[in-house]
Design an enzyme around this catalytic site. Structure first.
Site, short mmCIF file in Angstrom:
data_model
loop_
_atom_site.label_atom_id
_atom_site.label_comp_id
_atom_site.label_asym_id
_atom_site.label_seq_id
_atom_site.Cartn_x
_atom_site.Cartn_y
_atom_site.Cartn_z
N HIS A 1 0.83 -1.20 0.00
CA HIS A 1 0.00 0.00 0.00
C HIS A 1 0.87 1.25 0.00
O HIS A 1 1.89 1.32 0.69
CB HIS A 1 -0.97 0.01 1.19
CG HIS A 1 -0.32 -0.04 2.54
ND1 HIS A 1 0.05 1.10 3.24
CD2 HIS A 1 0.02 -1.08 3.35
CE1 HIS A 1 0.57 0.76 4.40
NE2 HIS A 1 0.57 -0.56 4.50
N ASP B 1 -0.56 4.26 0.73
CA ASP B 1 -1.08 5.21 1.71
C ASP B 1 -0.39 5.02 3.06
O ASP B 1 0.10 3.94 3.38
CB ASP B 1 -2.60 5.08 1.86
CG ASP B 1 -3.05 3.71 2.35
OD1 ASP B 1 -2.42 2.70 1.97
OD2 ASP B 1 -4.03 3.63 3.12
N ASP C 1 6.42 1.50 7.10
CA ASP C 1 5.08 1.00 6.76
C ASP C 1 4.46 1.84 5.65
O ASP C 1 3.72 2.76 5.93
CB ASP C 1 4.22 1.01 8.02
CG ASP C 1 2.87 0.33 7.84
OD1 ASP C 1 2.68 -0.35 6.82
OD2 ASP C 1 2.02 0.50 8.72
N GLU D 1 -5.28 1.00 2.48
CA GLU D 1 -5.03 -0.07 3.44
C GLU D 1 -5.10 0.45 4.86
O GLU D 1 -5.61 -0.22 5.76
CB GLU D 1 -3.65 -0.70 3.19
CG GLU D 1 -3.44 -2.06 3.87
CD GLU D 1 -2.94 -1.96 5.31
OE1 GLU D 1 -2.99 -2.98 6.02
OE2 GLU D 1 -2.50 -0.87 5.73
N GLU E 1 4.21 -6.04 4.33
CA GLU E 1 3.99 -5.45 5.66
C GLU E 1 5.25 -5.58 6.52
O GLU E 1 6.00 -6.54 6.39
CB GLU E 1 2.82 -6.14 6.36
CG GLU E 1 1.45 -5.81 5.78
CD GLU E 1 1.04 -4.37 6.02
OE1 GLU E 1 1.60 -3.72 6.93
OE2 GLU E 1 0.17 -3.89 5.29
#
Length: 375
Positions: free
Chosen positions: A66, A68, A99, A133, A162
């Site tokens: 992701h 975002d 992240d 996400e 992740e």
């Protein structure tokens, strides 16, 4: 500066607070298209998603992530601006550093190196990237997965980037996650003056024994992969705002984090049975944000564990702890899903960072995983 580090810094500089993408995926398309990836942008309700695939043969190995990031929090508490990637003391600081913009950069550069080194590799490589996400996750990966399922695209392996490592890069692979199911319980009473309880019915008093039983309940024992299912109250609202009024109802929000040892239907039935046993007048609404998924030890986890060992010397562990991730959607269309990325100690925090020494090894692990599966 390494190519992976440079791309990570580029992505951090794009302030893609969920559900914004802020051009991250456009930059990825610029890098993937020359490698032979067919890139498709799938938009849904303000969310930008990218599906990119090189090749048409099986097996299909997908890298997912992701673009975002979570909001920054108070800017004055950051040592350096969150969207100005800054290196100091051997660490790269910025929102998304851990992240998960480093993982995305590492995946893309790994794919570039792999394709250049092995132009005739077997199978196919895919990228599934979303900007939804960290938010509701209703218009992101799940939308792409539904589209892929509808047109019959078969995924064989998926690596979600992740941040799964705990202390050092490579110590943990997530090979599953628990499911998440929430309930909104409204227990109904009769409002009245607090001096005349015989003329009212206090729903807080009424539900207390039932709540105590729910707290004490042993839902299951877990299994070799999962911790036992847990039940927790997250919010409780009752009262008219005055100290002399018995409330007419109380609303209790709770959540199950459940493993494969229990089912949605079984947990719901047991909750209703406890509430009914205590004679409560109530309304209960359920919502499920994810089912548990599990990839048993096999070709994908072995390929990644071997890559980690070769690059870092670390013997990795498989784990299903932590919150939900987009792996729960991908697992519905892909038989083997694992999550792997950098250490997660600073994620969502002020001064989020990654140790620079982990960045290129992360890229190498992703590349070695491709080599283990597609050569």
């Amino acid at each position: 500066m390494s190519k992976t580090l440079a791309l990570t810094e580029e992505l951090i500089a794009l302030s893609s607070v969920t559900p914004e993408d802020k051009g991250c995926q456009s930059r990825l398309i610029e890098l993937l298209s020359p490698l032979g990836f067919v890139c498709e942008t799938i938009e849904s309700d303000g969310v930008t998603n990218l599906w990119a695939r090189k090749g048409t043969a099986q097996p299909l190995l997908v890298f997912a992530g992701h673009t975002d990031v979570v909001p920054t929090g108070p800017l004055d508490q950051w040592t350096s601006p969150p969207f100005v990637p800054t290196q100091r003391d051997g660490k790269l600081y910025g929102r998304g550093a851990a992240d998960m913009k480093t993982s995305i950069a590492a995946m893309v550069v790994a794919a570039e190196e792999f394709v250049h080194a092995h132009p005739d590799h077997k199978g196919s490589i895919g990228f599934l990237i979303t900007s939804d996400e960290e938010g509701p996750a209703t218009d992101g990966t799940v939308i792409v997965c539904n589209a892929l399922k509808a047109r019959g695209e078969q995924l064989d392996y998926c690596v979600v980037g992740e941040p799964t490592s705990s202390d050092v890069l490579g110590d943990t692979i997530k090979n599953g996650r628990r499911g998440s199911m929430s309930g909104k319980l409204t227990v109904k009473g009769i409002q009245g003056h607090i001096a005349y309880p015989q003329l009212a019915r206090n729903p807080i008093h009424q539900c207390a024994p039932a709540l105590a039983e729910l707290v004490a309940e042993k839902w299951d024992d877990g299994n070799e992969y999962y911790l036992p299912t847990s039940w927790q109250v997250s919010n409780m609202h009752g009262g008219a705002g005055a100290s002399n009024v018995i409330p007419g109802n109380v609303v209790i929000d709770f959540n199950f984090r459940f493993c494969t040892a229990s089912t949605v239907e079984g947990l719901q039935q047991r909750v209703h049975a406890i509430l009914d046993k205590h004679g409560l007048e109530y309304d209960l609404k359920w919502s499920i944000s994810g089912y548990p998924f599990l990839t048993p030890k096999g070709s994908l986890s072995d390929a990644m564990a071997d890559a980690i060992k070769s690059e870092t010397g670390v013997t990795t562990e498989l784990s299903t702890t932590g919150g939900t991730s987009d792996g729960r959607f991908i697992a519905q269309i892909c038989p083997q899903v694992v999550e792997f990325g950098p250490p997660n100690g600073s994620i969502h925090k002020i001064d989020e960072h990654i140790e620079v020494r982990f960045i290129d090894p992360l890229k190498n692990i992703y590349r070695h995983t491709m080599e283990n599966l597609l050569l």
